[in-house]
Design an enzyme around this catalytic site. Sequence first.
Site, short mmCIF file in Angstrom:
data_model
loop_
_atom_site.label_atom_id
_atom_site.label_comp_id
_atom_site.label_asym_id
_atom_site.label_seq_id
_atom_site.Cartn_x
_atom_site.Cartn_y
_atom_site.Cartn_z
N HIS A 1 -1.51 0.44 -9.69
CA HIS A 1 -2.08 -0.56 -8.77
C HIS A 1 -2.56 -1.78 -9.56
CE1 HIS A 1 -3.90 -0.78 -4.48
NE2 HIS A 1 -3.62 -1.99 -4.93
N ARG B 1 0.86 -1.18 0.00
CA ARG B 1 0.00 0.00 0.00
C ARG B 1 0.89 1.23 0.00
NH1 ARG B 1 -3.61 -2.88 -1.27
NH2 ARG B 1 -5.68 -3.13 -0.30
N GLU C 1 -4.25 7.75 -4.67
CA GLU C 1 -4.57 7.07 -5.91
C GLU C 1 -5.91 7.54 -6.44
OE1 GLU C 1 -4.23 2.82 -5.61
OE2 GLU C 1 -2.22 2.89 -4.73
#
Length: 347
Positions: free
Chosen positions: A306, A258, A287
Amino acid sequence: MSQPIVVCLGYPALLQDRYVERTRAVDARVEVVGLPVDAGADWVTVPPDKPHVEPPPWALGCADERRSALARAEVLIQLHTPKDLMALAPRLRWLQGIGAGVDQFAAAGVTRDRVVVTNASGVSSRSMAEFVIGRLLQIWKRFPEAEAHQRRHEYVRTYGRSFAGSVLGIVGLGHIGSAVARLARAMGLRVLATKRTVSAGDRDGVDEIFAPARLHEMLALCDCVVVSAPATPETHHLIDRAAFAAMKPGAVLVNVARGSLVDEAALLDALASGQLSAAALDVFETEPLPKDSPLWDAPNVLVSAHSSVSVDRYVDDVFDLFEDNLRRYAAGEPLRNAVDMGALGFG
């Protein structure tokens, strides 16, 4: 007559007939409801780490149906989650996450005294490990440089470094870290790792395991560092200025965990000073990564959105896990991949 087990399929891709039918077939008591989304709405690209208002922007036309489903749900499988899930789903007893991370559920106030949380840890580990090794191959074999010379029609040699004999450090030896370790050792790397609690078999996949308190000691030994620990209050900015200072000069960082685990300002400074030679980042503190983020143009940084997990079989693999867990739930048996929310620092 036995009480129904109301199962809410809260991940839009699972609303296909084949998944609904398989869910119903698990047990005669199972009743299936779903959380629909608006036709053509973009929910796939929305980061799941922040709980949303209900209904979310991608399901404004389905508000009543969604609230009714949540109100009845005893079992829920989802990725994105409402902020006030506990109030919206007062009957909820088991929550299955689509991914390995559960920080969005903690942020939504899910309480461990009422709800069992399970995740999909391990489902994506092999493909994510392949991604990590692929990024390291790009960096250490200097593929981007060779491609740049090709575009300019320049016949320039770009010799890379050997994997064999290098030292790889894994921050968080869970399913993903263990999969990375297996591939790395097959390529001749020496593998070190940090882990909170060492279980039987953990030492079979790595050369040495360090307690979290010895993180900086491990970092000093590593030519490359892979971050694969969960996001918790304790791991926020775990890789900070002190951690970068502890690293071997010229080390490489890969983050597939993360974004919150890495202090991005400190990362940029470490790259600028040469303390860090390169970084491959699949996750970020914000994000989508803002267009004005300096990470886009930072030297020797590889950015991906991601997407370190391969999705060609992912939903089917997660559903296989959920289906098995639903059988266990109906039979009153322990669930696979139960998350110890307390151990992760959540309430």
